[in-house]
Motif scaffolding. Structure first.
Motif, PDB file in Angstrom:
ATOM      1  N   ARG B 373       0.840  -1.207   0.000  1.00 40.94           N
ATOM      2  CA  ARG B 373       0.000   0.000   0.000  1.00 40.94           C
ATOM      3  C   ARG B 373       0.877   1.260   0.000  1.00 40.94           C
ATOM      4  NH1 ARG B 373      -2.820   1.662   5.449  1.00 40.94           N
ATOM      5  NH2 ARG B 373      -0.707   2.425   5.741  1.00 40.94           N
ATOM      6  N   SER B 376       2.796   1.814  -3.220  1.00 42.25           N
ATOM      7  CA  SER B 376       1.933   2.222  -4.341  1.00 42.25           C
ATOM      8  C   SER B 376       1.284   3.583  -4.107  1.00 42.25           C
ATOM      9  CB  SER B 376       0.884   1.143  -4.631  1.00 42.25           C
ATOM     10  OG  SER B 376       0.143   0.846  -3.483  1.00 42.25           O
ATOM     11  N   ARG B 377       1.722   4.296  -3.087  1.00 40.04           N
ATOM     12  CA  ARG B 377       1.313   5.701  -2.988  1.00 40.04           C
ATOM     13  C   ARG B 377       2.002   6.521  -4.078  1.00 40.04           C
ATOM     14  NH1 ARG B 377       1.856   6.279   3.549  1.00 40.04           N
ATOM     15  NH2 ARG B 377      -0.221   5.535   4.050  1.00 40.04           N
ATOM     16  N   ASN B 416      -5.056   1.600  -3.509  1.00 39.17           N
ATOM     17  CA  ASN B 416      -4.004   2.463  -4.068  1.00 39.17           C
ATOM     18  C   ASN B 416      -3.590   2.025  -5.469  1.00 39.17           C
ATOM     19  OD1 ASN B 416      -4.022   3.922  -1.771  1.00 39.17           O
ATOM     20  ND2 ASN B 416      -1.949   3.463  -1.124  1.00 39.17           N
TER      21      ASN B 416
END
Lengths: 223, 649
Positions: B373, B376-377, B416
């Protein structure tokens, strides 16, 4: 494209030592916003105007960061529209200043390009004096950026185009217009993308675009 | 000898434990103890063969000291590092008997009892000791006051294990436990470690207790904890760091200066490379320290934390707990800083984390999801091919995980990844992800609903018309309408953004809003007029703004909602109220966009609409916005005002 300068524009000055501020949010420059316009490519041999679509994919004002895609629609000899991914540095004097400090851009190149934007003129003296470090740009109605294309999204590196340079960009928060000038000092008789090509030197290639005032918006958030 | 060989067979050995002959029983017990010490496989085998209850029985019947010591030690060994062993001990009812051994006149029995209990209290499966009961608290203090070092260590371990709630922290603090634990800091290295560990539990997230601890003996105790971060023992250094981190998290002013943080980061990153427990637990502590602090994340990066942690991931064969700690630290390192994410990806960390999505441990699966998560920002990473089937498909499989926490984390990571603007949305369709997201959006667990709707909204973001239609085929108009009115405000907000993305830029998609007797538009209307939070109101107005960018019918429907007839009994000035909302510039901007779209002069009914907007007194409110304290409404307002000046009088 001429840029409308807001009346009574004050030179935004901060007192004391300035470490810069995060810029105020601007809905016109937020994730999902799309822009359409033309990119005028001029060289000794020819004048071309490419239709260009830009879309903002990521925006992090705290880190002075922006990214997105640029799609050039009628690139000569290209079978499909050419899409590139770019990252932007927002000049906020916190994360980035008016001086590029890389990509072979020297301060005099920087000032020469920034001064092509009318909205830069109230700031120019200060930038020449101290690099603009004492300017508070957080509420200035124009946002200055550098956009650097990183890679081609839908074509290979051998597509005959180059993305070696970068754009000096000025964005108007009031009408969402974008003006840009491409800079690639090493490009001689080369092809650059999405702006074409020849005798690039550091001649200005403008990239103009506006949002429709009759717009819609979408949103995504990373958690 | 044949007889001895037979006795060493597990089944025979277990049989020996219930022999009527005391000598055979003791021999079987000794053999069992010797076989299982440090051998997890054998421990498990004997647990399955039912050895634990037989050993527990030996504590009950007034056995001789020599038998008691052996039985106690054997149970301690079963309970050391093996949850199944602890479970069996608890089930056998041995705990009260083990506690009673602490009152045995034979010092050897007491010592063995304290050691075993200490090991058993390291497991989360051991029942909590009831600190809040006076009798139990008195007993705990009698242990803390004991002259036997092991017994005092046990007391500290019990506190560490059982002190969880604010009430328990207060009760312990009120009984003077801080002083007692501070005394142990001056004792043996084991006492010191046990004290540091339990102090961290007593102060955790409790500002009041932290301030008492910090003031203890005029700050001398705190200084001694600071000193222990440089102790020779790696474990002591780790525990001292963990205590300081707990103090800082409960009360940020306790860990403010950058030099202290830099010291802790340096010590913890060095500890990562230590063998044993200190090295195993250091990444977790590092993750806690750098959590939510970009400044400290930068410090950790400067001492090569990403490289060192990735090196361990590449080594492989790491136990679940330290592995989860490593992933937690990496997730935090990559939570804010793009440079760290780049470094992590360049070190080929992502494929390893993707493998961990299938790990047997719940903690590891959660940590792997959070790590993905956070990586994948980065839109750049997403667009650069960060995600492929090897990540998206295992994540979608985790939507069915038996653990709700894993499901929540997997949805967060997927959410995300789905922001991605070109590909991979199709992968979610191909493997039935949309169906599952829709199913989870109706879950009874609100966290699951929030994350599932958030993932759907990001799936809808920048989706093409066909993709939008496919999502709506699964989601249905009635489900979307009920999500907009969900009891959980975050679900309402995400559902409105989902709708905002659906109706963006496509007139056909706007028609969903009015289908089925206007289920969706009625839900939006209710939210705009009665929203419980500004966030919901903003999204509701953006939905209306996007609808108002549609055709003439769409614009008129928005006018009907925003400018109701007096007989509808609604306040006429809702737009003025939003334009003048000083608490939220975003709401003012959203409202401006709505008016811009309603008054666009290209559409045939614009003149009439403009007249009605002016009639509601909105022009004045817009003109005043030239003095708006925020840039965005300030520059948008006058643009509209200029249009207003040209409006037909």
């Amino acid at each position: 494209m001429p840029v409308r300068v807001v009346d009574n524009t004050q030179i935004p000055q901060v007192s004391g030592v300035n470490s810069g501020y995060t810029l105020s949010p601007c809905t016109l420059l937020s994730v999902g916003q799309a822009f359409a316009g033309t990119q005028n490519v001029s060289s000794i041999q020819k004048e071309e105007a490419w239709r260009v679509n830009v879309r903002i994919q990521g925006c992090d004002l705290d880190h002075g960061y922006l990214c997105g895609t640029m799609e050039a629609l009628n690139v000569p000899l290209a079978e499909t529209p050419v899409v590139t991914f770019w990252e932007g540095e927002i000049v906020d004097n916190k994360n980035y200043t008016f001086f590029t400090g890389k990509w072979d851009a020297k301060p005099d190149n920087d000032v020469r390009h920034w001064s092509k934007f009318q909205s830069f003129s109230p700031l120019q003296n200060q930038v020449e004096a101290d690099g603009g470090k004492s300017l508070d740009l957080s509420n200035y109605p124009y946002i200055f950026m550098r956009w650097k294309e990183l890679y081609f999204v839908n074509v290979g590196k051998d597509c005959g185009l180059t993305i070696a340079g970068f754009y000096y960009v000025c964005f108007s928060c009031s009408d969402g217009s974008i003006n840009g000038f491409y800079y690639d000092p090493n490009s001689r008789l080369a092809i650059c993308c999405p702006i074409s090509s020849i005798n690039v030197g550091d001649d200005p290639y403008s990239c103009e675009g506006t949002t429709s005032s009759h717009g819609t918006a979408q949103s995504s958030t990373c958690c | 000898m044949p007889s001895s060989a037979a006795c060493k067979r597990p089944e025979n050995l277990v049989e020996g434990l219930s022999s009527k002959d005391p000598g055979t029983r003791l021999k079987a017990l000794r053999d069992l103890k010797n076989q299982i010490i440090g051998n997890r496989t054998k421990k498990l085998r004997y647990v399955k063969l039912g050895a634990v209850p037989l050993v527990s029985e030996m504590l009950e019947s007034g056995s001789e000291s020599v038998v008691l010591v052996q039985a106690i030690a054997t149970l301690g060994s079963f309970g050391c590092g093996l949850d199944a062993g602890v479970e069996a001990i608890v089930k056998s009812g041995a705990l009260p008997y083990l506690f009673s051994t602490l009152a045995n006149p034979d010092e050897k029995v007491v010592e063995a009892g304290a050691r075993s209990l200490r090991m058993i209290f390291q497991s989360k499966l051991t029942p909590k000791y009831n600190i809040l009961e006076d009798k139990e608290m008195d007993f705990l203090f009698s242990l803390l006051n004991s002259e036997n070092e092991t017994v005092t260590e046990l007391a500290a371990s019990i506190i560490m294990h059982s002190c969880e709630t604010t009430e328990e922290q207060k009760a312990l603090c009120g009984s003077g436990v801080l002083d007692k634990l501070a005394l142990l800091l001056e004792g043996s290295s084991n006492q010191r470690d046990a004290s540091l560990d339990s102090l961290a539990s007593v102060v955790k997230n409790n500002r009041e207790v932290v301030s008492k601890f910090v003031g203890l003996h005029n700050g001398k105790v705190l200084s001694s904890v600071n000193g222990l971060t440089k102790d020779r023992s790696p474990r002591t250094r780790l525990l001292a760091c963990s205590l300081l981190i707990a103090l800082g998290r409960a009360c940020p002013s306790q860990l403010q200066d950058i030099e202290s943080k830099a010291d802790l980061v340096r010590i913890l990153v060095e500890l990562v490379e230590e063998p044993g427990r200190a090295g195993d637990e250091a990444p977790r502590a590092l993750g806690d320290l750098i959590e939510k602090s970009e400044e400290v994340q930068k410090l950790a990066c400067s001492v090569n934390a990403v490289e060192k942690l990735c090196k361990f991931l590449h080594k492989g064969s790491i136990q679940a707990k330290p592995l989860a700690g490593i992933l937690h630290a990496l997730a935090e390192l990559c939570s804010n800083l793009e440079d760290n994410r780049r470094l992590f990806l360049s070190l080929q960390g992502l494929p390893l984390v993707a493998e961990m999505l299938n790990h047997e441990s719940v903690g590891v699966r959660i940590a792997a999801c959070i790590c993905i998560r956070n990586i994948s920002r980065s839109v750049k990473n997403l667009s650069d091919g960060l995600t492929d089937k090897s990540i998206v498909i295992p994540l979608i499989h985790l939507f069915d995980d038996p653990s709700i926490e894993v499901q929540v984390a997997a949805l967060g990571a997927t959410s995300n990844i789905l922001v991605h603007f070109t590909t991979h949305k199709s992968i979610v369709f191909e493997c039935g992800g949309v169906k599952q997201l829709v199913k989870l959006s109706s879950s009874m667990v609100s966290e699951l609903r929030v994350n599932a709707v958030s993932a759907l909204r990001n799936l809808m973001f920048q989706a093409d018309k066909m993709c939008k239609e496919n999502i709506m085929l699964e989601l249905t108009i009635s489900t979307l309408a009920s999500l907009i009115c969900d009891p959980e405000p975050f679900v309402q907000e995400h559902a409105l953004v989902l709708l905002r993305n659906l109706v963006n830029g496509n007139v056909d998609c706007i028609n969903y809003v009015f289908a089925e007797d206007g289920l969706i538009i009625n839900a939006v209307t209710r939210q705009v007029w009665n929203a419980s939070s500004v966030g919901i109101c903003i999204q509701g107005i953006y939905v209306l703004a996007n609808i108002a960018a549609g055709d003439e019918f769409h614009k008129e429907e928005v006018m009907r909602i925003l400018f109701p007839l007096p007989e509808d009994g609604r306040n006429q000035s809702i737009l003025i109220k939003f334009l003048q909302d000083s608490s939220s510039p975003k709401l003012r901007v959203a409202t401006l966009w709505c008016i811009i779209n309603l008054s666009h002069l290209d559409s045939p009914g614009a003149v009439d609409r403009i007249a009605r907007i002016r009639g509601a007194g909105i022009t004045c409110a817009i003109k005043i916005m030239v003095n708006d304290p925020c840039l965005d409404p300030k520059v948008l307002g006058p643009s509209l005002g200029a249009i207003g000046d040209n409006w037909p009088k």
